[in-house]
Motif scaffolding. Sequence first.
Motif, short mmCIF file in Angstrom:
data_model
loop_
_atom_site.label_atom_id
_atom_site.label_comp_id
_atom_site.label_asym_id
_atom_site.label_seq_id
_atom_site.Cartn_x
_atom_site.Cartn_y
_atom_site.Cartn_z
N LEU A 70 0.83 -1.19 0.00
CA LEU A 70 0.00 0.00 0.00
C LEU A 70 0.87 1.25 0.00
O LEU A 70 2.05 1.18 0.35
N PRO A 71 0.30 2.39 -0.37
CA PRO A 71 1.08 3.63 -0.37
C PRO A 71 1.67 3.90 1.01
O PRO A 71 0.98 3.74 2.02
N GLN A 72 2.95 4.27 1.06
CA GLN A 72 3.60 4.49 2.34
C GLN A 72 3.39 5.93 2.82
O GLN A 72 3.34 6.86 2.03
N ASN A 73 3.30 6.07 4.13
CA ASN A 73 3.18 7.39 4.72
C ASN A 73 4.60 7.93 4.96
O ASN A 73 5.33 7.38 5.76
N SER A 74 4.96 8.97 4.24
CA SER A 74 6.33 9.46 4.33
C SER A 74 6.46 10.65 5.28
O SER A 74 7.53 11.20 5.44
N SER A 75 5.35 11.04 5.90
CA SER A 75 5.39 12.27 6.70
C SER A 75 6.00 12.05 8.08
O SER A 75 6.18 13.00 8.83
N GLY A 76 6.31 10.81 8.46
CA GLY A 76 6.90 10.55 9.76
C GLY A 76 5.88 10.46 10.86
O GLY A 76 4.69 10.62 10.64
N SER A 77 6.36 10.18 12.07
CA SER A 77 5.43 10.03 13.20
C SER A 77 6.13 10.38 14.50
O SER A 77 7.36 10.48 14.56
N ILE A 78 5.33 10.59 15.52
CA ILE A 78 5.84 10.99 16.83
C ILE A 78 5.62 9.83 17.80
O ILE A 78 4.49 9.36 17.95
N PRO A 79 6.67 9.36 18.48
CA PRO A 79 6.47 8.27 19.44
C PRO A 79 5.91 8.79 20.76
O PRO A 79 6.17 9.94 21.13
N ALA A 80 5.15 7.97 21.45
CA ALA A 80 4.61 8.36 22.76
C ALA A 80 4.36 7.12 23.60
O ALA A 80 4.00 6.07 23.07
N VAL A 81 4.55 7.27 24.90
CA VAL A 81 4.22 6.16 25.81
C VAL A 81 2.76 6.30 26.24
O VAL A 81 2.20 7.39 26.22
N THR A 216 -2.79 -4.01 26.65
CA THR A 216 -1.36 -4.18 26.93
C THR A 216 -0.48 -3.25 26.09
O THR A 216 0.73 -3.35 26.13
N VAL A 217 -1.12 -2.34 25.34
CA VAL A 217 -0.34 -1.40 24.51
C VAL A 217 0.36 -0.39 25.43
O VAL A 217 -0.28 0.27 26.25
N GLU A 218 1.67 -0.29 25.31
CA GLU A 218 2.43 0.60 26.20
C GLU A 218 3.09 1.76 25.47
O GLU A 218 3.52 2.72 26.10
N SER A 219 3.22 1.65 24.13
CA SER A 219 3.78 2.78 23.38
C SER A 219 3.14 2.82 22.00
O SER A 219 2.77 1.77 21.46
N VAL A 220 3.01 4.01 21.45
CA VAL A 220 2.33 4.18 20.16
C VAL A 220 3.08 5.19 19.31
O VAL A 220 3.98 5.89 19.80
N LEU A 221 2.71 5.26 18.04
CA LEU A 221 3.23 6.29 17.14
C LEU A 221 2.06 7.14 16.66
O LEU A 221 0.99 6.60 16.35
N ILE A 222 2.26 8.44 16.60
CA ILE A 222 1.20 9.34 16.14
C ILE A 222 1.67 9.98 14.83
O ILE A 222 2.78 10.53 14.76
N ALA A 223 0.81 9.91 13.82
CA ALA A 223 1.16 10.50 12.52
C ALA A 223 1.30 12.01 12.65
O ALA A 223 0.52 12.65 13.37
N LYS A 224 2.29 12.58 11.97
CA LYS A 224 2.48 14.05 12.03
C LYS A 224 1.47 14.75 11.14
O LYS A 224 1.06 14.22 10.13
#
Lengths: 224, 139
Positions: A70-81, A216-224
């Motif tokens: 699928l098309p890739q998201n190139s805008s990056g992401s922000i990690p968060a706990v 049990t999710v402890e960390s996530v990525l948020i799209a910029k």
Amino acid sequence: MSSRRKHLWVLIGAVAALAFAIVFEPAYGWRLRAALEPQDVMSAADPALPAQNQALEAQLASLESIAAQLPQNSSGSIPAVVYSQYPFDFHNELLIGSGANQGIAVGKAVTFQGVFIGLVARVFSDEAVVRTVFDPSFKMPVRVGSHGIDALLEGGPDPKAASIAKTASVAMGDVIYTAAPGVPYGLPVAAIAATSTSADHLFQEASLNFAYDINTVESVLIAK
Amino acid sequence: MLRFAAGLSLLLLALLSESVLAAAGWRFAAALAVLIAFAYVFDFWELAVFDLLAVFALNWEPAIGGSIIAFAALPLAAYVVRRLIPAEPLFAAPAGIVAGFLLFYAVSAPAYAAGHSLRIFADIVIGLMVGELAVLCMA
């Protein structure tokens, strides 16, 4: 001062201290809750675990293989706990440790190991609230499988893909992925577990298999 | 003081059981049931400490939301009812718990409550058991 009076003043002091902590230092409360939450108590000796791990890995691999096409998201992401979860039954929301100061905005997609898990619902200076796909109020357009069949993801304790055209060909194992404005296109959400006809007999709907446990999710990525 | 310590232990046990079960994906309001039961047993300032301690542990975001405000207000409202209509805690607490839970759902999530009556019924039944246990322990 009588002991009863002393006891009363201690209680009033405790009420004032707790009220102050609730309003100005809520992070200590999150830590208290985290301390009360059970740690990973699963034993490696549990014979069911390797199979469960294998099944989860297979599901994840399947999702990742589709995502690669699928098309890739190139805008990056922000990690968060993940700090804490909504404590009652009628919402499924996560508090994460990044907010406006880190570039988080309302409506941004949140992923866990590449899988879409929800949208940012509220933003604070250094925290944000994520409404997950397991929240009863969550609704989002998605597509199903390699033919890109339109569906509506309806959240809840058991989310489902609804409003699938009656003539559309969907099968168990088909991956559903994001197709909503403001959300990177093609993020995997879940796989079809079973299909049925909607109550009004106008559409198909599908129950879903998720490759993770939201509790049990402890960390996530948020799209910029 | 001993009674206060016992109440504190019971509340922490309720919060702990909520956390353990929430990690397994099953949420119910044990702490709310204990607090409403405590409204029929403890004095105002003791109840206020328990109430705020539970709010401190359960408030999960920087802003204080409507459901947390309802959670904090209901035990205090039950205390006011107890002062206005004195009754035996063992019988008054269950009525308070049923009314409290219904109000909690009506205020916090009316749409959810309308569509999940069985889930709410189960929550109330568990709340009644937990609340009665709390009253019996404190008697």
